[in-house]
Write a protein that holds these residues in place. Structure first.
Motif, PDB file in Angstrom:
ATOM      1  N   ALA A   1       0.855  -1.195   0.000  1.00 53.74           N
ATOM      2  CA  ALA A   1       0.000   0.000   0.000  1.00 53.74           C
ATOM      3  C   ALA A   1       0.887   1.239   0.000  1.00 53.74           C
ATOM      4  CB  ALA A   1      -0.899  -0.018   1.228  1.00 53.74           C
ATOM      5  N   PRO A   2       0.440   2.301  -0.668  1.00 54.10           N
ATOM      6  CA  PRO A   2       1.276   3.512  -0.713  1.00 54.10           C
ATOM      7  C   PRO A   2       1.438   4.133   0.675  1.00 54.10           C
ATOM      8  CG  PRO A   2      -0.875   3.927  -1.684  1.00 54.10           C
ATOM      9  CD  PRO A   2      -0.818   2.467  -1.401  1.00 54.10           C
ATOM     10  N   ILE A   3       2.663   4.633   0.933  1.00 48.50           N
ATOM     11  CA  ILE A   3       2.935   5.351   2.184  1.00 48.50           C
ATOM     12  C   ILE A   3       2.323   6.742   2.057  1.00 48.50           C
ATOM     13  CG2 ILE A   3       4.761   6.448   3.531  1.00 48.50           C
ATOM     14  CD1 ILE A   3       6.517   4.010   2.719  1.00 48.50           C
ATOM     15  N   THR A   4       1.590   7.154   3.036  1.00 48.36           N
ATOM     16  CA  THR A   4       1.002   8.503   3.001  1.00 48.36           C
ATOM     17  C   THR A   4       1.302   9.246   4.290  1.00 48.36           C
ATOM     18  OG1 THR A   4      -1.091   7.743   3.919  1.00 48.36           O
ATOM     19  CG2 THR A   4      -0.934   7.784   1.518  1.00 48.36           C
ATOM     20  N   CYS A   5       1.280  10.557   4.174  1.00 49.10           N
ATOM     21  CA  CYS A   5       1.442  11.416   5.336  1.00 49.10           C
ATOM     22  C   CYS A   5       0.150  12.200   5.516  1.00 49.10           C
ATOM     23  CB  CYS A   5       2.588  12.412   5.119  1.00 49.10           C
ATOM     24  SG  CYS A   5       4.230  11.672   5.227  1.00 49.10           S
ATOM     25  N   PRO A   6      -0.297  12.382   6.746  1.00 47.02           N
ATOM     26  CA  PRO A   6      -1.491  13.201   6.986  1.00 47.02           C
ATOM     27  C   PRO A   6      -1.174  14.664   6.691  1.00 47.02           C
ATOM     28  CG  PRO A   6      -0.431  12.660   9.057  1.00 47.02           C
ATOM     29  CD  PRO A   6       0.314  11.910   7.997  1.00 47.02           C
ATOM     30  N   PRO A   7      -2.177  15.525   6.601  1.00 54.68           N
ATOM     31  CA  PRO A   7      -1.864  16.946   6.389  1.00 54.68           C
ATOM     32  C   PRO A   7      -0.891  17.417   7.463  1.00 54.68           C
ATOM     33  CG  PRO A   7      -4.231  16.576   6.238  1.00 54.68           C
ATOM     34  CD  PRO A   7      -3.627  15.284   6.700  1.00 54.68           C
ATOM     35  N   PRO A   8       0.117  18.212   7.074  1.00 55.29           N
ATOM     36  CA  PRO A   8       1.132  18.634   8.047  1.00 55.29           C
ATOM     37  C   PRO A   8       0.553  19.621   9.058  1.00 55.29           C
ATOM     38  CG  PRO A   8       1.466  19.789   5.992  1.00 55.29           C
ATOM     39  CD  PRO A   8       0.359  18.818   5.748  1.00 55.29           C
ATOM     40  N   SER A   9       1.105  19.644  10.254  1.00 52.35           N
ATOM     41  CA  SER A   9       0.705  20.705  11.180  1.00 52.35           C
ATOM     42  C   SER A   9       1.471  21.966  10.784  1.00 52.35           C
ATOM     43  CB  SER A   9       0.977  20.311  12.623  1.00 52.35           C
ATOM     44  OG  SER A   9       2.233  19.710  12.749  1.00 52.35           O
ATOM     45  N   ILE A  10       0.951  23.073  11.137  1.00 56.28           N
ATOM     46  CA  ILE A  10       1.513  24.357  10.676  1.00 56.28           C
ATOM     47  C   ILE A  10       2.164  25.076  11.846  1.00 56.28           C
ATOM     48  CG2 ILE A  10       0.923  26.582   9.627  1.00 56.28           C
ATOM     49  CD1 ILE A  10      -1.210  25.107   8.040  1.00 56.28           C
ATOM     50  N   PRO A  11       3.451  25.402  11.713  1.00 58.76           N
ATOM     51  CA  PRO A  11       4.148  26.091  12.815  1.00 58.76           C
ATOM     52  C   PRO A  11       3.475  27.433  13.120  1.00 58.76           C
ATOM     53  CG  PRO A  11       5.686  25.438  11.088  1.00 58.76           C
ATOM     54  CD  PRO A  11       4.320  25.219  10.545  1.00 58.76           C
TER      55      PRO A  11
ATOM     56  N   PHE B   1       3.032  31.288  13.525  1.00 59.68           N
ATOM     57  CA  PHE B   1       3.528  32.431  12.729  1.00 59.68           C
ATOM     58  C   PHE B   1       3.930  32.011  11.315  1.00 59.68           C
ATOM     59  CE2 PHE B   1       5.004  33.363  17.173  1.00 59.68           C
ATOM     60  CZ  PHE B   1       3.923  34.167  17.500  1.00 59.68           C
ATOM     61  N   ALA B   2       3.416  30.846  10.855  1.00 57.92           N
ATOM     62  CA  ALA B   2       3.744  30.411   9.494  1.00 57.92           C
ATOM     63  C   ALA B   2       2.461  30.161   8.711  1.00 57.92           C
ATOM     64  CB  ALA B   2       4.575  29.138   9.540  1.00 57.92           C
ATOM     65  N   THR B   3       2.600  30.172   7.392  1.00 56.72           N
ATOM     66  CA  THR B   3       1.498  29.753   6.530  1.00 56.72           C
ATOM     67  C   THR B   3       2.051  28.778   5.509  1.00 56.72           C
ATOM     68  OG1 THR B   3       1.920  31.614   5.047  1.00 56.72           O
ATOM     69  CG2 THR B   3       0.196  31.923   6.695  1.00 56.72           C
ATOM     70  N   LEU B   4       1.161  27.952   4.952  1.00 58.73           N
ATOM     71  CA  LEU B   4       1.581  27.025   3.900  1.00 58.73           C
ATOM     72  C   LEU B   4       1.600  27.795   2.596  1.00 58.73           C
ATOM     73  CD1 LEU B   4      -0.260  23.658   4.533  1.00 58.73           C
ATOM     74  CD2 LEU B   4       2.174  23.962   4.162  1.00 58.73           C
ATOM     75  N   ARG B   5       2.737  27.784   1.950  1.00 65.58           N
ATOM     76  CA  ARG B   5       2.837  28.490   0.673  1.00 65.58           C
ATOM     77  C   ARG B   5       2.546  27.525  -0.475  1.00 65.58           C
ATOM     78  NH1 ARG B   5       6.959  29.946  -2.826  1.00 65.58           N
ATOM     79  NH2 ARG B   5       8.600  29.085  -1.509  1.00 65.58           N
ATOM     80  N   VAL B   6       3.069  26.285  -0.349  1.00 64.54           N
ATOM     81  CA  VAL B   6       2.843  25.258  -1.367  1.00 64.54           C
ATOM     82  C   VAL B   6       2.394  23.991  -0.657  1.00 64.54           C
ATOM     83  CG1 VAL B   6       3.870  23.903  -3.223  1.00 64.54           C
ATOM     84  CG2 VAL B   6       4.706  26.223  -2.786  1.00 64.54           C
ATOM     85  N   TYR B   7       1.212  23.508  -1.002  1.00 66.37           N
ATOM     86  CA  TYR B   7       0.744  22.248  -0.430  1.00 66.37           C
ATOM     87  C   TYR B   7      -0.401  21.741  -1.281  1.00 66.37           C
ATOM     88  CZ  TYR B   7      -1.596  18.936   2.655  1.00 66.37           C
ATOM     89  OH  TYR B   7      -2.185  17.814   3.167  1.00 66.37           O
TER      90      TYR B   7
ATOM     91  N   PRO C   1      -2.394  18.024  -1.377  1.00 66.08           N
ATOM     92  CA  PRO C   1      -2.488  16.605  -1.033  1.00 66.08           C
ATOM     93  C   PRO C   1      -2.721  15.792  -2.303  1.00 66.08           C
ATOM     94  CG  PRO C   1      -4.423  17.818  -0.264  1.00 66.08           C
ATOM     95  CD  PRO C   1      -3.463  18.830  -0.779  1.00 66.08           C
ATOM     96  N   SER C   2      -1.962  14.714  -2.470  1.00 66.97           N
ATOM     97  CA  SER C   2      -2.051  13.964  -3.734  1.00 66.97           C
ATOM     98  C   SER C   2      -2.768  12.630  -3.573  1.00 66.97           C
ATOM     99  CB  SER C   2      -0.654  13.753  -4.313  1.00 66.97           C
ATOM    100  OG  SER C   2       0.187  13.191  -3.330  1.00 66.97           O
ATOM    101  N   ALA C   3      -3.133  12.277  -2.336  1.00 64.81           N
ATOM    102  CA  ALA C   3      -3.863  11.024  -2.113  1.00 64.81           C
ATOM    103  C   ALA C   3      -5.034  11.342  -1.193  1.00 64.81           C
ATOM    104  CB  ALA C   3      -2.939   9.976  -1.493  1.00 64.81           C
ATOM    105  N   GLY C   4      -6.117  11.804  -1.780  1.00 60.55           N
ATOM    106  CA  GLY C   4      -7.261  12.232  -0.974  1.00 60.55           C
ATOM    107  C   GLY C   4      -6.854  13.432  -0.153  1.00 60.55           C
ATOM    108  N   ASN C   5      -7.000  13.323   1.151  1.00 60.82           N
ATOM    109  CA  ASN C   5      -6.591  14.424   2.025  1.00 60.82           C
ATOM    110  C   ASN C   5      -5.130  14.275   2.434  1.00 60.82           C
ATOM    111  OD1 ASN C   5      -9.063  15.660   1.977  1.00 60.82           O
ATOM    112  ND2 ASN C   5      -9.814  14.616   3.812  1.00 60.82           N
ATOM    113  N   ASN C   6      -4.481  13.233   2.003  1.00 63.22           N
ATOM    114  CA  ASN C   6      -3.111  12.946   2.436  1.00 63.22           C
ATOM    115  C   ASN C   6      -2.096  13.190   1.330  1.00 63.22           C
ATOM    116  OD1 ASN C   6      -4.034  12.181   4.959  1.00 63.22           O
ATOM    117  ND2 ASN C   6      -4.332  10.054   4.319  1.00 63.22           N
TER     118      ASN C   6
ATOM    119  N   ASN D   1       5.537  10.177   8.177  1.00 62.15           N
ATOM    120  CA  ASN D   1       5.473  11.494   8.853  1.00 62.15           C
ATOM    121  C   ASN D   1       6.309  12.477   8.036  1.00 62.15           C
ATOM    122  OD1 ASN D   1       8.091  10.732   9.475  1.00 62.15           O
ATOM    123  ND2 ASN D   1       7.750  10.594  11.683  1.00 62.15           N
ATOM    124  N   TRP D   2       6.202  13.727   8.424  1.00 56.95           N
ATOM    125  CA  TRP D   2       6.929  14.764   7.690  1.00 56.95           C
ATOM    126  C   TRP D   2       8.280  15.016   8.336  1.00 56.95           C
ATOM    127  CZ3 TRP D   2       4.895  16.681   3.218  1.00 56.95           C
ATOM    128  CH2 TRP D   2       3.529  16.474   2.998  1.00 56.95           C
TER     129      TRP D   2
END
Ligand SMILES: *[C@@H]1O[C@H](CO)[C@@H](O)[C@H](O)[C@H]1NC(C)=O
Ligand SMILES: *[C@@H]1O[C@H](CO)[C@@H](O)[C@H](O)[C@H]1NC(C)=O
Ligand SMILES: *[C@@H]1O[C@H](CO)[C@@H](O)[C@H](O)[C@H]1NC(C)=O
Length: 286
Positions: free
Chosen positions: A79-89, A91-97, A99-104, A134-135
């Motif tokens: 089965a493909p290895i997947t990572c859950p959506p990353p947590s966000i540090p 004072f940071a924002t996600l600039r590029v994200y 998910p390529s496998a559903g929500n993962n 994991n990330w």
């Protein structure tokens, strides 16, 4: 679940079972996104499994062909290895994200963070989905302040009119007449909370001789014309001198350093009345 491969081989299996009384298990030589190690699929052999990078074994890593002609335990899948959506540090924002496998995200997918204004990033802005599902380590964003930059002697400084200066704020410098900047015209508040290089104002030089042909930045120029507004701090020229014995010329450097330039001792300035003398700059080089 019955796979097409299994159906394909079932007639073959019946044949063997009847003919030789050998207990044979269903064909298991193919594992999608992985590999199978085997010698035969007969009782009492064991076969083993592994998955390609980016996949994990969902099931046991080996199976035994039993007396009943069945695999035990059941065959696994990769089965493909997947990572859950990353947590966000903070004072940071996600600039590029994305998910390529559903929500993962899949193994090797990346996400890129950026810090809020006035905050600097410590660590890598890019995280990657690892084989552990994991990330990689999240970066940190911290607020960074810089002190107000001081005004240089004989010059001035400009910076944004606000109560506090922060990371990436800029300050620009200039000098009063007769002075020039030693250092960059513009500096930025660094992530260490200081200013990268602090320029100062250095005095310009008056042209130290009435007239001379000199070399400036690889070109022959008349010093009294090229520098009629004075020489800037750091400007460097080469004067021509004569070697009397060998009747040839050579050059020696002089540089304007904070208002002072020393003419090379070997340089001889002719009176304009001494028209019969050849200037050193017109003599062949040594
Ligand atoms: C993704 O997450 C949303 C909200 O949590 C959920 O409703 C949705 O079913 C999820 N989609 C998949 C493909 O898992
Ligand atoms: C940040 O991470 C990416 C991907 O993991 C890597 O290619 C890059 O070299 C890293 N950059 C730094 C400055 O460590
Ligand atoms: C990811 O998981 C592995 C295995 O559990 C662990 O060793 C590693 O520290 C984790 N990485 C991060 C960044 O949390």
């Amino acid at each position: 679940m019955i796979s097409p491969v299994l159906i394909l081989f079932s007639s073959f299996l019946c044949h063997v079972a009847i003919a030789g009384r050998t207990r044979v298990c269903p064909f298991a030589g193919i594992l999608e996104n992985g590999a199978v190690r085997y010698t035969t699929f007969e009782y009492p052999n064991t076969i083993s499994f592994s998955c390609n990078t980016g996949f994990y074994l969902n099931g046991a890593d080996s199976a035994k062909c039993t007396e009943e002609g069945k695999w035990s335990p059941e065959l696994p899948v990769c089965a493909p290895i997947t990572c859950p959506p990353p947590s966000i540090p903070t004072f940071a924002t996600l600039r590029v994200y994305k998910p390529s496998a559903g929500n993962n995200s899949l193994y090797r997918d990346t996400a890129v963070f950026e810090c809020l204004p006035q905050h600097a990033m410590f660590g890598n802005d890019t995280i990657t989905c690892t084989t552990h599902g994991n990330w990689t380590k999240l970066p940190e964003c911290r607020e960074v302040k810089c002190p107000f930059p001081s005004r240089p002697d004989n010059g001035f400084v400009n910076y944004p009119a606000k109560p506090t200066l922060y990371y990436k704020d800029k300050a620009t410098f200039g000098c009063h007449d007769g002075y020039s900047l030693d250092g960059p015209e513009e500096i930025e508040c660094t992530k260490l909370g200081n200013w990268f290089a602090m320029p100062s104002c250095k005095a310009s030089c008056k042209v130290p001789v009435k007239k001379a042909t000199v070399v400036y930045q690889g070109e022959r120029v008349k010093i009294q014309e090229k520098f009629k507004n004075g020489m800037l701090h750091g400007d460097k020229v080469s004067f021509f001198c004569k070697n009397k014995e060998k009747k040839c010329s050579y050059t020696e450097d002089a540089q304007c350093i904070d208002g002072t330039i020393e003419v090379p001792k070997c340089f001889k300035e002719h009176s304009s009345l001494a028209f019969w003398k050849t200037d050193a700059s017109d003599v062949k080089p040594c």
